[in-house]
Enzyme design. Structure first.
Site, PDB file in Angstrom:
ATOM      1  N   ASP A   6     -15.001 -24.614 -21.348  1.00  0.00           N
ATOM      2  CA  ASP A   6     -13.277 -23.658 -21.781  1.00  0.00           C
ATOM      3  C   ASP A   6     -13.099 -24.891 -23.033  1.00  0.00           C
ATOM      4  O   ASP A   6     -12.321 -25.475 -22.437  1.00  0.00           O
ATOM      5  CB  ASP A   6     -12.855 -23.495 -20.687  1.00  0.00           C
ATOM      6  CG  ASP A   6     -11.235 -22.784 -21.649  1.00  0.00           C
ATOM      7  OD1 ASP A   6     -11.090 -22.236 -22.045  1.00  0.00           O
ATOM      8  OD2 ASP A   6     -10.426 -23.258 -20.702  1.00  0.00           O
ATOM      9  N   GLU A  25     -16.187 -20.304 -25.108  1.00  0.00           N
ATOM     10  CA  GLU A  25     -14.890 -19.879 -25.685  1.00  0.00           C
ATOM     11  C   GLU A  25     -14.396 -19.680 -27.185  1.00  0.00           C
ATOM     12  O   GLU A  25     -14.747 -20.906 -27.758  1.00  0.00           O
ATOM     13  CB  GLU A  25     -13.478 -19.312 -25.193  1.00  0.00           C
ATOM     14  CG  GLU A  25     -12.715 -18.728 -24.873  1.00  0.00           C
ATOM     15  CD  GLU A  25     -11.357 -18.992 -24.227  1.00  0.00           C
ATOM     16  OE1 GLU A  25     -10.569 -18.475 -24.493  1.00  0.00           O
ATOM     17  OE2 GLU A  25     -11.603 -19.644 -22.802  1.00  0.00           O
ATOM     18  N   ASP A  78      -8.799 -24.707 -15.877  1.00  0.00           N
ATOM     19  CA  ASP A  78      -9.842 -25.234 -16.717  1.00  0.00           C
ATOM     20  C   ASP A  78     -11.323 -25.108 -16.331  1.00  0.00           C
ATOM     21  O   ASP A  78     -11.880 -23.891 -17.403  1.00  0.00           O
ATOM     22  CB  ASP A  78      -9.960 -26.245 -17.485  1.00  0.00           C
ATOM     23  CG  ASP A  78      -8.153 -26.488 -18.252  1.00  0.00           C
ATOM     24  OD1 ASP A  78      -8.074 -25.917 -19.401  1.00  0.00           O
ATOM     25  OD2 ASP A  78      -7.642 -26.877 -17.952  1.00  0.00           O
TER      26      ASP A  78
END
Length: 184
Positions: free
Chosen positions: A7, A69, A143
């Site tokens: 991420d 992502e 996160d």
């Protein structure tokens, strides 16, 4: 198979590592790469920290596959550009080693659908489902849970998309939609 989820973020990049055993998922590790030691305006140093941090995670956990992502467009174009650079540093870190994992990309919407069941899930719902799916004793931070969610998303969708790509004659547009989970 060992899967690494990333991420990306300029201040905090989350990572999560899981293993799949058929349909079963097993937690391996998760954490964050923080760039606080660099000065606020020192973008090159922050990107270097992300790059080196991701390389270290790949070296330590040796994943076969990774999911990252996809950046969404913010209202503020400057924020989008900075996040895109952090994402680029993370992907470069993934691919810089001789044992580089295969990289797939997913949107936040795809990850939320795979983990929670709907694309507009709140952070708390993602943390809770990641904790339950991986049988963790406590919720990971935002996160790390997003990164673990990306790994879970790839564990569920990655093999299916690869099978579809192998069995179907795809035109360029359709192939781009299926390849590595990325949607255009």
């Amino acid at each position: 198979m060992r899967i690494l989820g990333i991420d990306p973020g300029l201040q905090t990049t989350g990572f999560g590592v899981i293993e799949t055993d058929g349909p079963r998922l097993h937690y391996v590790a998760s954490g964050t790469i923080k760039t606080r030691e660099a000065a606020q305006g020192d973008l090159p140093t922050r990107l270097k920290i992300i790059y080196e941090g991701v390389r270290e995670v790949v070296s330590r956990y040796e994943p076969q596959e990774a999911s990252v992502e996809i950046v969404f467009v913010n209202v503020n174009p400057q924020s989008t550009l900075l996040l895109g650079q952090a994402r680029g540093a993370a992907i470069a870190g993934l691919l810089s080693l001789s044992t580089s994992p295969q990289v797939s990309e997913y949107t936040a919407l795809q990850m939320k659908k795979a983990v929670v069941g709907h694309g507009h899930a709140a952070k708390a719902q993602i943390r809770q489902m990641v904790m339950r799916l991986l049988e963790l004793p406590r919720e990971p931070n935002n996160d790390a849970s997003d990164a673990l969610g990306l790994a879970i998303c790839h564990a569920h969708a990655g093999s299916l998309m690869a099978q579809i790509a192998k069995k179907t004659e795809l035109n360029r547009r359709t192939h781009a939609q299926i390849k590595g989970g990325r949607v255009y």
